[in-house]
Write an enzyme that holds these catalytic residues in place. Structure first.
Site, PDB file in Angstrom:
ATOM      1  N   GLU A 157      -2.389  -1.849   1.966  1.00  0.00           N
ATOM      2  CA  GLU A 157      -1.706  -0.636   2.454  1.00  0.00           C
ATOM      3  C   GLU A 157      -0.407  -0.972   3.175  1.00  0.00           C
ATOM      4  OE1 GLU A 157      -4.441   1.743   4.740  1.00  0.00           O
ATOM      5  OE2 GLU A 157      -5.697   2.140   3.007  1.00  0.00           O
TER       6      GLU A 157
ATOM      7  N   GLU B 102     -10.987   0.351  -1.448  1.00  0.00           N
ATOM      8  CA  GLU B 102     -11.614   1.004  -0.295  1.00  0.00           C
ATOM      9  C   GLU B 102     -12.032   2.394  -0.725  1.00  0.00           C
ATOM     10  OE1 GLU B 102      -9.537   0.927   3.515  1.00  0.00           O
ATOM     11  OE2 GLU B 102      -8.796  -1.094   3.084  1.00  0.00           O
TER      12      GLU B 102
HETATM   13  C1  GAL Z   1      -7.752   1.989   5.597  1.00  0.00           C
HETATM   14  C2  GAL Z   1      -7.369   0.569   5.956  1.00  0.00           C
HETATM   15  C3  GAL Z   1      -8.513  -0.179   6.556  1.00  0.00           C
HETATM   16  C4  GAL Z   1      -9.150   0.627   7.610  1.00  0.00           C
HETATM   17  C5  GAL Z   1      -9.627   1.916   7.052  1.00  0.00           C
HETATM   18  C6  GAL Z   1     -10.299   2.732   8.121  1.00  0.00           C
HETATM   19  O1  GAL Z   1      -6.650   2.788   5.502  1.00  0.00           O
HETATM   20  O2  GAL Z   1      -6.928  -0.125   4.837  1.00  0.00           O
HETATM   21  O3  GAL Z   1      -8.055  -1.389   7.087  1.00  0.00           O
HETATM   22  O4  GAL Z   1      -8.224   0.850   8.613  1.00  0.00           O
HETATM   23  O5  GAL Z   1      -8.531   2.615   6.535  1.00  0.00           O
HETATM   24  O6  GAL Z   1     -10.924   3.823   7.625  1.00  0.00           O
END
Ligand code: GAL
Length: 899
Positions: free
Chosen positions: A498, A591
């Site tokens: 990100e 994610e």
């Molecule tokens: C994402 C990020 C992760 C963590 C997550 C939390 O945007 O890549 O590192 O922060 O959100 O929900």
């Protein structure tokens, strides 16, 4: 440089390890002296840092990264003396750094051999200086919730004498540090040797020029850990293993082998090894290289006779030069490495032996595995020809109450529970792990996406890696890959998460191309990737990678009705658009979810849809700082598991997902930044299962008969009120009974992953779910209204541990009623006492809002449970007894032997 034999070769995978004649790898983790100070202690700074104006770390994780380094280099800093450590990893020799004259720090007392450090704290490594300290609980604390509210900041020194006998003279002496948080700078005998700023990479320093082979040798290591430098708990200190490596001047270079496998079939595989050899001597050397391959058993010990020998090679290496040689051999009937549980985890060992004039001068070992991986845009991941769905989770590097200090057993326990969940893959968010973690993933058959950065030039926090990115990106990327490239479990390299460069079109993509090229240059056998939560198919950014890694965008961000009022990134489900634009690239969700919950905590009313952002009164309770475990609530950009599953099943070309996250981690306590640890785990920080565990297990292990009811059924004050009951099952339908009366049978619809009875009226008693699969009874679960707490029960995950001062046992503490039922809302305060050969390392309960220090021997139960981590004292064999007491409860105890 003359090469007598050059074999041009082909390709597999693994890890280097090194022992044997003429090479020693000595553990120097014991017996350090430690001292820390917080404020402006010395002038030995790596570089000047910008002043921090915005200290507020309460922001959505997907906030656009925009911070930039405007260059603060100062000639008072030591940076120019440290940068030459990077030279080994900078390909273009013209870009190598030259060390300026002088020896900064030489007059500073702490670096001197005769400095008296006897009143410094005595510690063993791995060490995390912050983890056992009190939490900061005030507003505007110097370290906020993001970084875990623990005192990670400040400067600390570690000192230790190292033993280098006279008989070592003529050898090369190296210091290998697997990880030091952060800005490590190392002196030996008052001489600045070098250092490494990025706390997550391993590094080696050549101590040889500064060694006193006639007597005393004093190491002094300075670390400097800034506040506002991380979005999560970074840990603090020399938090991984440290080694002294002694070799002859001619030896296999640091992380100097790369083993690849090609043409893999049942009958044979072509194995190619490339070996970098350093000649640090002052003359040309004629070196003979012999390499054999052995099979390893599951404990990574050699099993049986050698299975192959590479053709013997000779090479002349010029004085003070390096050479690379390649060699190839076929292995017959190779045993493949694969993923658990479908496949076996077969491993091999290559042993290089180097001779000069028939005298053995170096032995070097590399573990590897033979596997064939295909990344298919339609079918997903194919391992050894078999389609494997990625059932992955993201994992941070901390080990809960043990902090960042690496502990093998704690890491193994995390993986064991993930295995039980049905998880087969891990994304290392967002930094390289301890080397030993990858030995575990190799042995246990997890697939790994190894990741290096959370930011590049554009920072997310005022003092994070963006400050040093321009100087260090090449060295950090090359070091990261060189260390780990032989692990069969690693399937892809991620060079970013990100990053702010997603937003800047061509300039951002140019940085990505540059990094991707470095990755490829180190390892052309694995695909590159970088996780995207913003870049869209038509932007230049996704072009730069081999695998399309989507964070949340696949299932859609803030696109469901419940999220419509929120500001920030908003996208429809983007799987189809990415697939269309990149028909040849595999897509995976790196994610998903970022669903939030506190184990065993339920708030009412319950959201009627299947995914909603946590807010006060909708899944959240600001005063308690807890999130309802109905498992429907998420971070502002997240989606419940149910929504993610539906989107994945609707797009079968997607290779799978990495859930955010497997275990809770320290810091990043979205949405309550006055807490200490996260809410996003499927498993809580102490290692207790949240309800969500069974939702994922039902999907990931469909053959395992499971049914799980939530919530618990102790709701005295809710008698007569609507109290929804939800069920997770690997069956396809279930019938729910309350006190023997059927509340009806429900069947999962297509794209439905839970069964819900949303209008159950609470009455105390017994809830029972009977699940069916294909019309046959499949599994049963009962939840009872319990009596009041009357006793404490303790049980250890292992009742026998090694008395090596490292091995630990995890003791679960349960508060029970008189019938032995766990009282699910018990929060009794418990006192722990230990006698015998062990000690209590930490206590926890998995409650993100519990601000009692992990070192405390008093802990309140949370959801009826608490955890005690016990360790045997080094060298003390015998028994330790842990006793737990609480007012008005019968105490409990457990005995653990150490041997
Ligand atoms: C994402 C990020 C992760 C963590 C997550 C939390 O945007 O890549 O590192 O922060 O959100 O929900």
């Amino acid at each position: 440089m003359r090469k007598k034999f050059v074999f041009v070769l082909i390709l597999i995978c693994s890890v280097s390890f090194a022992f044997g004649q003429n090479r020693e790898k000595i553990d120097i983790n014991e017996g350090w002296r430690f001292f820390r100070y917080e404020n402006n202690p010395d002038s030995l700074i790596y570089d000047e840092r910008p002043a921090v104006f915005d200290k507020n770390d309460v922001k959505d994780a997907d906030t656009r990264a925009t911070l930039q380094n405007h260059g603060n280099a100062s000639n008072k800093s030591l940076k120019m003396y440290i940068l030459p450590t990077a030279n080994e990893f900078i390909k273009d020799k013209n870009k190598h750094y030259e060390r300026p004259d002088g020896n900064p720090g030489k007059d500073f007392p702490f670096v001197k051999n005769d400095f008296n450090d006897s009143d410094w704290q005595y510690i063993d490594l791995p060490h995390d200086w912050a983890i056992d300290k009190p939490f900061y609980t005030e507003e505007n604390a110097i370290v906020g919730g993001g970084m875990g509210r623990l005192p990670v900041q400040g400067v600390a020194w570690y000192r230790r004498k190292i033993d280098i006998p006279k008989s070592d003279s003529g050898k090369e002496i190296y210091l290998d540090i697997d990880g030091a948080m952060s800005y490590a700078m190392v002196w030996l005998n008052g001489n600045l040797v070098g250092g490494w700023p990025y706390g997550y990479n391993s590094f080696r320093l050549n101590l040889t020029p500064f060694v006193n082979f006639e007597g005393d040798n004093q190491l002094a290591i300075r670390l400097d850990n800034p506040t506002n430098s991380s979005r999560w708990y970074p840990g603090a200190g020399i938090y991984r293993n440290v080694w002294l490596v002694k070799t002859s001047p001619v030896h296999v270079a640091h992380w100097g082998t790369f083993i690849k496998a090609e043409n893999i079939s049942e009958k044979s595989a072509t194995i190619t090894i490339s070996i970098d050899i350093d000649n640090n001597s002052t003359k040309n050397q004629d070196v003979e290289i012999l390499t054999d391959i052995y099979r390893l058993d599951n404990d990574l010990k050699i099993s049986g006779n050698k299975v192959a020998t590479f053709p013997k090679q000779n090479i002349v290496i010029e004085a003070r030069e390096k050479s690379k040689i390649r060699n190839t051999v076929n292995i017959k009937n190779p045993l493949l490495w694969g993923v658990y549980p479908q496949q076996e985890q077969n491993m091999y060992l290559a042993i290089n032996r180097l001779f000069i004039n028939n005298k053995l001068i170096d032995t070097y070992e590399t573990r590897f595995g033979i596997r064939d991986i295909k990344f298919d845009a339609e079918k997903g991941l194919l391992i050894n020809g078999e389609k494997i769905r990625i059932q992955g989770v993201n994992q941070h590097h901390d080990l809960g109450a043990l902090g960042a200090a690496f502990n093998l057993r704690a890491a193994e326990r995390q993986l064991e529970m993930l295995r039980e969940l049905g998880c087969n893959a891990i994304r290392l968010a967002h930094n390289p792990p301890a080397p030993e973690l990858l030995e575990l993933t190799d042995r246990m058959g997890f697939l790994v996406i190894d990741e290096i950065f959370d930011c590049w030039e554009k920072g997310k926090n005022p003092l994070d890696f963006h400050l040093i990115f321009p100087d260090w990106y090449e060295a950090d990327i090359r070091a990261f890959i060189r260390r780990d490239k032989n692990h069969p479990s690693i399937i892809a390299w991620s060079f970013g998460n990100e990053v702010g460069e997603q937003y800047t079109d061509e300039p951002g993509a140019a940085v990505a191309w540059k990094l991707a090229a470095l990755v490829k240059d180190e390892d052309s056998t694995r695909p590159t990737t970088a996780s995207m939560n913003f870049a869209k198919p038509d932007m230049p950014f996704p072009q730069t990678m081999d695998i399309i890694s989507l964070n949340y965008q696949g299932e859609g961000i803030r696109d469901a009705a419940a999220y419509s009022h929120l500001k920030g990134i908003r996208t429809p489900p983007l799987y189809p658009a990415f697939h269309q634009k990149f028909p040849d690239k595999m897509i995976v969700s790196s994610e998903t979810a970022s669903a939030l919950s506190s184990r065993g905590t339920y708030f009412f009313p319950v959201f009627a849809g299947n995914s909603a952002p946590v807010s006060e009164g909708s899944g959240g309770n600001d005063a308690l700082r807890q999130v309802s475990a109905y498992e429907l609530y998420t971070s502002p950009f997240g989606s419940s598991a149910d929504k993610v599953f539906a989107m994945q099943d609707n797009h079968p070309f997607v290779a799978g997902e990495f859930v955010w996250t497997g275990w809770d981690h320290l810091g990043e306590p979205t949405p309550y930044y006055s807490s200490r640890s996260s809410y996003c785990g499927i498993i809580d920080l102490a290692g207790f299962k949240k309800d969500r565990f069974y939702l994922y297990q039902s999907r990931w292990r469909p053959e395992l008969p499971t049914v799980h009811i939530l919530p618990h059924w102790n709701w005295e004050s809710r008698t007569g009120q609507i109290t929804p009951v939800h069920i997770f099952t690997s069956g396809d339908e279930a019938e729910l009974f309350l006190n023997g009366k059927s509340l009806g049978k429900k069947k999962k619809d297509k794209f439905e992953y839970r069964l819900r009875w949303d209008s159950v009226v609470y009455e105390p008693g017994i809830l029972k779910a009977v699940a069916y699969k294909d019309g046959k009874q499949w599994a049963i679960h009962e939840v009872k209204t319990t009596g009041i707490p009357v006793k404490i029960a303790l049980s250890a995950d292992r009742n026998v541990i090694d008395a090596d001062g490292k091995d630990i046992s995890f003791v679960t503490v349960r508060i029970l009623d008189s019938d032995g039922n766990l009282v699910p809302n018990a929060d009794n305060k418990i006192w722990f006492e230990i006698s015998g050969t062990g000690e209590i390392v930490a206590t926890d309960n998995g409650n993100p809002a519990d601000m009692i220090s992990f070192a405390s021997k008093e802990r309140s139960a949370f959801g009826g449970l608490a955890l005690v981590i016990m360790r045997g004292k080094k060298g003390k064999k015998g028994e330790m007894k842990l006793t737990a007491r609480s007012e008005r409860l019968d105490s409990g105890s457990v005995i653990i032997s150490s041997r």
